[in-house]
Design an enzyme around this catalytic site. Sequence first.
Site, PDB file in Angstrom:
ATOM      1  N   LYS A  22       0.823  -1.213   0.000  1.00 31.69           N
ATOM      2  CA  LYS A  22       0.000   0.000   0.000  1.00 31.69           C
ATOM      3  C   LYS A  22       0.852   1.255   0.000  1.00 31.69           C
ATOM      4  CE  LYS A  22      -1.853   1.751   3.922  1.00 31.69           C
ATOM      5  NZ  LYS A  22      -1.886   3.231   4.026  1.00 31.69           N
ATOM      6  N   ARG A  93      -4.326  10.729   4.022  1.00 27.56           N
ATOM      7  CA  ARG A  93      -3.128  11.526   4.271  1.00 27.56           C
ATOM      8  C   ARG A  93      -2.230  11.570   3.039  1.00 27.56           C
ATOM      9  NH1 ARG A  93       0.014  13.896   8.011  1.00 27.56           N
ATOM     10  NH2 ARG A  93       2.274  13.637   7.850  1.00 27.56           N
ATOM     11  N   ASP A 117      -5.348   8.520   9.206  1.00 24.50           N
ATOM     12  CA  ASP A 117      -5.472   7.950  10.541  1.00 24.50           C
ATOM     13  C   ASP A 117      -5.293   9.011  11.615  1.00 24.50           C
ATOM     14  OD1 ASP A 117      -5.823   5.407   9.570  1.00 24.50           O
ATOM     15  OD2 ASP A 117      -3.696   4.904   9.641  1.00 24.50           O
ATOM     16  N   MET A 334       6.654   7.081  17.688  1.00 20.49           N
ATOM     17  CA  MET A 334       6.332   8.132  16.722  1.00 20.49           C
ATOM     18  C   MET A 334       5.032   8.873  16.996  1.00 20.49           C
ATOM     19  SD  MET A 334       7.600   6.597  13.077  1.00 20.49           S
ATOM     20  CE  MET A 334       7.087   8.126  12.283  1.00 20.49           C
TER      21      MET A 334
END
Length: 427
Positions: A22, A93, A117, A334
């Site tokens: 993806k 995004r 997300d 992160m």
Amino acid sequence: MYEYLIEGGFPIKGTIRASGNKNAALPCIAATLLTEEPVILNNIPEIEDTAVMLNILQSLGAKATNIGDHSWKIEAKNVESICIPAELSKKIRASILFAGPMVARCNKAEMLPPGGDVIGRRRLDTHFLALEQLGARVEISDHFTFTANKLIGTDIFLDECSVTATENAVMAAVLAEGETTITNAASEPHIQDLCNMLVGMGAHISGIGSNILKINGVKKLHSTEFTIGPDYMEIGSFIGLAAVTKGSITIEGVKNLDLRPLKTGFSKLGITWTVKDDSIIVSQVQELKTNADVGTKIPKIDDSPWPGFPPDLTSIMTVVATQVEGTVLIFEKMFESRMFFVDKLISMGAQITLCDPHRAVVSGPSILHGDHLVSPDVRAGMAMVIAAMIAHGESRISNVYQIERGYEHLVERLTSLGAHISKIEVE
């Protein structure tokens, strides 16, 4: 709206083929704007995110034609718009990935802040700084406007090792005048795919797979045919699923070099697999016991930029760890909201202590019980599917659109492996 109904307690067994990556497909789709000539992309996964990216292309004037199983022919001879529709930009995004190609090809791009997300703050500063250093002007209001009279190659140091910012910088630099050096570049397999595709289109890129990329700009790119590599995030998800359901699975079409960081992480939970040509076999016999660090210290699974353990798999590892004997620390560095989904695992019976937004201590094995779950993002959603498949009783998962953004035909593929899962429409 749709939900998944899952009855737990059934091991998966069988053979599947890995889907296309993806995170490689999305920038490669955007990169087709860099040439007027047709580009053929193979092994494009049939997921929501690629559908949105293809819709964005078409809204800009390009033609996208499905020419076979997972193959698309894209023709961007005429770019009729420099504005990405708001409803599409909000969905994904990766819509930000059109900034670099559109500035390089059309000298201008307009878009709303991208969606995607909700896993914490996801800064875009690195994209803006990289494009500005190449000569673009960035105006930020309720939307983003990128303009450039001409892009000029330069020495770019990325202030963070951002995957999508690296991709945007590369796509802009291939048509910039002169040489560009990108230092602190991300080097994940999907970035390597993008760079190799661009080289096939006539770009001059060296250092592919490293953190320093050198790009000599060219005036024009041409047609190519490129095949997207396998999705190691999906592969990692199925490895974890097979192990904790006490099943066995053969995954075909893998690239074993991409799995080395995964092997390091899974081995800390006693999970292994064997390699046969371009396939891996996860056997039913797994120890499922944590391997302590030197000095009998609690092992830690923490993410880091490639070739470290992938951040997108920390959610999967968290639920897998609930079925492993021993204690492990999951350290997701992160995103400060990614670990918040563990409250649902705790409600199902998992023994998890959330230390802070980034760290969770998991002790197992735990008996999980079916529950009503809501998928907050792609990877946590898949983690919930795994939890439901090992739980006693029935689970219901809502907001499955988030899961299907990243996993191709998930219900059908899991059913073929023996899972008791169905997709139902709800009001």
